[in-house]
Design a protein around this motif. Structure first.
Motif, PDB file in Angstrom:
ATOM      1  N   SER A  78      27.780  -5.604 -28.605  1.00 54.54           N
ATOM      2  CA  SER A  78      26.474  -5.405 -29.236  1.00 54.54           C
ATOM      3  C   SER A  78      26.530  -5.796 -30.708  1.00 54.54           C
ATOM      4  N   ASP A  79      25.359  -6.164 -31.234  1.00 54.03           N
ATOM      5  CA  ASP A  79      25.239  -6.508 -32.644  1.00 54.03           C
ATOM      6  C   ASP A  79      23.796  -6.263 -33.076  1.00 54.03           C
ATOM      7  N   ASN A  80      23.576  -5.150 -33.788  1.00 53.30           N
ATOM      8  CA  ASN A  80      22.244  -4.814 -34.299  1.00 53.30           C
ATOM      9  C   ASN A  80      21.169  -4.861 -33.213  1.00 53.30           C
ATOM     10  N   GLY A  81      21.467  -4.220 -32.087  1.00 51.75           N
ATOM     11  CA  GLY A  81      20.499  -4.140 -31.003  1.00 51.75           C
ATOM     12  C   GLY A  81      20.476  -5.339 -30.083  1.00 51.75           C
ATOM     13  N   ARG A  82      21.239  -6.366 -30.403  1.00 55.27           N
ATOM     14  CA  ARG A  82      21.336  -7.549 -29.554  1.00 55.27           C
ATOM     15  C   ARG A  82      22.717  -7.584 -28.903  1.00 55.27           C
ATOM     16  N   LEU A  83      22.890  -8.503 -27.965  1.00 59.73           N
ATOM     17  CA  LEU A  83      24.191  -8.694 -27.334  1.00 59.73           C
ATOM     18  C   LEU A  83      24.716 -10.088 -27.655  1.00 59.73           C
ATOM     19  N   TRP A  84      25.982 -10.153 -28.042  1.00 61.93           N
ATOM     20  CA  TRP A  84      26.682 -11.423 -28.148  1.00 61.93           C
ATOM     21  C   TRP A  84      27.469 -11.613 -26.853  1.00 61.93           C
ATOM     22  N   LEU A  85      27.231 -12.713 -26.192  1.00 60.01           N
ATOM     23  CA  LEU A  85      27.808 -12.966 -24.878  1.00 60.01           C
ATOM     24  C   LEU A  85      28.489 -14.323 -24.853  1.00 60.01           C
ATOM     25  N   SER A  86      29.678 -14.368 -24.260  1.00 58.80           N
ATOM     26  CA  SER A  86      30.394 -15.629 -24.082  1.00 58.80           C
ATOM     27  C   SER A  86      30.905 -15.728 -22.648  1.00 58.80           C
ATOM     28  N   GLU A 118      23.812 -26.221 -22.606  1.00 56.20           N
ATOM     29  CA  GLU A 118      22.926 -25.313 -21.875  1.00 56.20           C
ATOM     30  C   GLU A 118      23.589 -24.749 -20.629  1.00 56.20           C
ATOM     31  N   ILE A 119      24.402 -25.572 -19.961  1.00 57.31           N
ATOM     32  CA  ILE A 119      25.040 -25.110 -18.733  1.00 57.31           C
ATOM     33  C   ILE A 119      26.006 -23.965 -19.000  1.00 57.31           C
ATOM     34  N   ASP A 120      26.664 -23.982 -20.171  1.00 56.87           N
ATOM     35  CA  ASP A 120      27.603 -22.916 -20.505  1.00 56.87           C
ATOM     36  C   ASP A 120      26.866 -21.620 -20.836  1.00 56.87           C
ATOM     37  N   VAL A 121      25.736 -21.737 -21.517  1.00 59.80           N
ATOM     38  CA  VAL A 121      24.917 -20.549 -21.791  1.00 59.80           C
ATOM     39  C   VAL A 121      24.391 -19.980 -20.481  1.00 59.80           C
ATOM     40  N   ALA A 122      23.913 -20.837 -19.583  1.00 61.21           N
ATOM     41  CA  ALA A 122      23.398 -20.375 -18.292  1.00 61.21           C
ATOM     42  C   ALA A 122      24.497 -19.702 -17.476  1.00 61.21           C
ATOM     43  N   GLU A 154      24.525 -15.871 -16.083  1.00 61.14           N
ATOM     44  CA  GLU A 154      24.728 -15.606 -14.647  1.00 61.14           C
ATOM     45  C   GLU A 154      25.850 -14.589 -14.440  1.00 61.14           C
ATOM     46  N   ARG A 155      26.947 -14.749 -15.156  1.00 61.59           N
ATOM     47  CA  ARG A 155      28.056 -13.804 -15.020  1.00 61.59           C
ATOM     48  C   ARG A 155      27.665 -12.429 -15.551  1.00 61.59           C
ATOM     49  N   PHE A 156      26.943 -12.395 -16.673  1.00 59.84           N
ATOM     50  CA  PHE A 156      26.511 -11.132 -17.264  1.00 59.84           C
ATOM     51  C   PHE A 156      25.610 -10.365 -16.292  1.00 59.84           C
ATOM     52  N   GLU A 157      24.689 -11.054 -15.649  1.00 57.14           N
ATOM     53  CA  GLU A 157      23.756 -10.393 -14.732  1.00 57.14           C
ATOM     54  C   GLU A 157      24.435  -9.949 -13.447  1.00 57.14           C
ATOM     55  N   VAL A 215      17.133 -15.701 -25.040  1.00 61.14           N
ATOM     56  CA  VAL A 215      18.313 -16.201 -25.745  1.00 61.14           C
ATOM     57  C   VAL A 215      17.842 -16.560 -27.147  1.00 61.14           C
ATOM     58  N   GLU A 216      18.246 -15.760 -28.121  1.00 62.22           N
ATOM     59  CA  GLU A 216      17.727 -15.939 -29.470  1.00 62.22           C
ATOM     60  C   GLU A 216      18.520 -16.955 -30.296  1.00 62.22           C
ATOM     61  N   ARG A 217      19.798 -17.042 -30.037  1.00 66.64           N
ATOM     62  CA  ARG A 217      20.663 -17.988 -30.749  1.00 66.64           C
ATOM     63  C   ARG A 217      21.780 -18.406 -29.828  1.00 66.64           C
ATOM     64  N   ARG A 218      22.340 -19.548 -30.076  1.00 64.86           N
ATOM     65  CA  ARG A 218      23.530 -19.996 -29.342  1.00 64.86           C
ATOM     66  C   ARG A 218      24.343 -20.883 -30.281  1.00 64.86           C
ATOM     67  N   TRP A 219      25.639 -20.815 -30.142  1.00 63.73           N
ATOM     68  CA  TRP A 219      26.501 -21.644 -30.980  1.00 63.73           C
ATOM     69  C   TRP A 219      27.821 -21.881 -30.263  1.00 63.73           C
ATOM     70  N   ALA A 220      28.580 -22.813 -30.775  1.00 57.77           N
ATOM     71  CA  ALA A 220      29.899 -23.122 -30.205  1.00 57.77           C
ATOM     72  C   ALA A 220      30.868 -23.417 -31.338  1.00 57.77           C
ATOM     73  N   GLY A 221      32.105 -23.109 -31.102  1.00 52.85           N
ATOM     74  CA  GLY A 221      33.164 -23.394 -32.058  1.00 52.85           C
ATOM     75  C   GLY A 221      34.377 -23.941 -31.338  1.00 52.85           C
TER      76      GLY A 221
END
Length: 374
Positions: free
Chosen positions: A246-254, A270-274, A278-281, A291-297
């Motif tokens: 969790s982060d300030n009421g949101r979830l960070w998911l990878s 997009e496929i990685d976010v999807a 899918e795994r989270f659900e 999905v409010e933000r997405r990023w990769a490193g």
């Protein structure tokens, strides 16, 4: 061209290069060359930002534990706790995880389904086994990075941005370094702290690449219903399929992905976010509203997935400080001190006491190749 002959030219000013330069600075003339407009643009600035004792495996634990006190005393950690979770079919993996870290000094314990349900609301009932790690904490990554940038400047190190290295040439007394803008610098020794670009820098110096492979890691920030509690621990799949916090009421998911990638300005697919959603659900009954933000490193690993610290065995004056995967931030204090001690010829101190430097020496790859050839 500068007439200054630096003792060390550190290539890269992310967490690795900045922390090492801060440790070298009080003892040597240090130049730090950063290819981007500002330090920490790639991996450091895109970290999921947690300190977790087991992360990176048993070979990384000594660096993580040694760094913990420094990070806590510096105010860079905020307690969170972590849970590795599994289902009935994951029991063997859970048992193996506990056995793997036995005797390493990490503090973990098994939790049953009732305790797990209290820690993680909305978890589906089949996820009923857990390993609890109380010491896990969030890291103030930006604060730690700024701490080291300020320290290197106080020590007199010279940080130059927009200085992508294009050529490294041997000359009497050391190296001539040429950047893409045509600027040249001189240094007695090179330190390769270039992260995903480490093998490229090695080639510029005529050193044999180790095989440090960049891997893309995706993270998405979700708005879920009901809102995620602030005291939610870091939750990791024992099989490596996901993690979230969790982060300030949101979830960070990878999706805990490691997708081979050329050194670049990584962008999420997009496929990685999807896949992550899918795994989270499949694990929780939280409803994903947006999905409010997405990023990769990029995370960069040596072939044995341990970091690489110290002098190249074949090219004098060329040093490695790379291959730190996703654990480079949580191990930064001990790793930087250890790297500086190796490069300066100093002995261990209280922070690095008992850490076996041979586990991280670049020469281990030469020995492996020789053994295979024999």
């Amino acid at each position: 061209m500068t007439d200054i002959l630096y003792d060390f030219a550190v290539i890269g000013a992310g967490m690795a290069g900045a922390s090492l330069a801060a440790e070298l600075g009080p003892h040597a003339r240090v130049l730090v060359l950063e290819g981007e407009q500002a330090p920490g643009y790639h991996s450091t600035g895109r970290s999921a930002a947690f300190w977790e004792e087991c992360y990176g495996g048993p070979g990384v634990v000594p660096l993580t534990l040694a760094s913990g006190t420094y990070l806590r005393e510096g105010g860079f950690l905020r307690p969170r706790g972590a849970l590795y979770i599994g289902r009935g079919e994951d029991r063997a993996a859970m048992d193996s995880f506990v056995d793997r870290f036995a005797g390493t000094g990490v503090s973990i314990e098994r939790l049953g389904s009732e305790a797990l349900a209290k820690c993680v609301p909305h978890l589906r009932t089949e996820w009923n086994d857990a390993i609890w790690e109380a010491a896990c904490a969030d890291i103030d990554v930006a604060g730690l990075h700024q701490h080291y940038l300020k320290a290197l400047k106080r020590a007199g190190a010279n940080l130059v941005c927009r200085a992508m290295v294009r050529r490294l040439e041997r000359e009497p007394g050391g190296w001539r370094i040429t950047t893409e803008t045509g600027e040249t610098y001189r240094a007695a020794q090179i330190v390769n702290a270039a992260g995903a670009w480490a093998d490229m820098i090695a080639r510029h110096a005529g050193a044999r690449p180790i095989g440090i492979d960049p891997m893309r890691r995706t993270v998405a920030q979700l708005r879920v219903s009901p809102q995620a509690p602030d005291d939610l621990p870091l939750v990791l799949d024992i099989s490596g399929g996901f993690y979230f916090k969790s982060d300030n009421g949101r979830l960070w998911l990878s999706p805990h992905d490691e997708i081979p990638c050329e050194p670049c300005d990584a962008a999420p697919e997009e496929i990685d976010v999807a896949l992550a959603i899918e795994r989270f659900e499949s694990v929780t009954d939280w409803r994903v509203e947006a999905v409010e933000r997405r990023w990769a490193g990029l995370r960069s690993f040596a072939p044995d997935r341990l970091p690489v610290y110290g002098p190249d065995p074949e090219v004098p004056g060329f040093n490695w400080f790379a291959g730190q995967g996703g654990f480079g931030i949580q191990t930064a204090p001990a790793a930087a001190r250890l790297g500086a001690q190796i490069m300066l010829g100093q002995g261990e101190d209280a922070l690095t006491h008992g850490i076996d430097t041979s586990n991280y020496a670049p020469s281990r790859f030469s020995k492996q190749k020789a053994a295979m050839a024999g």
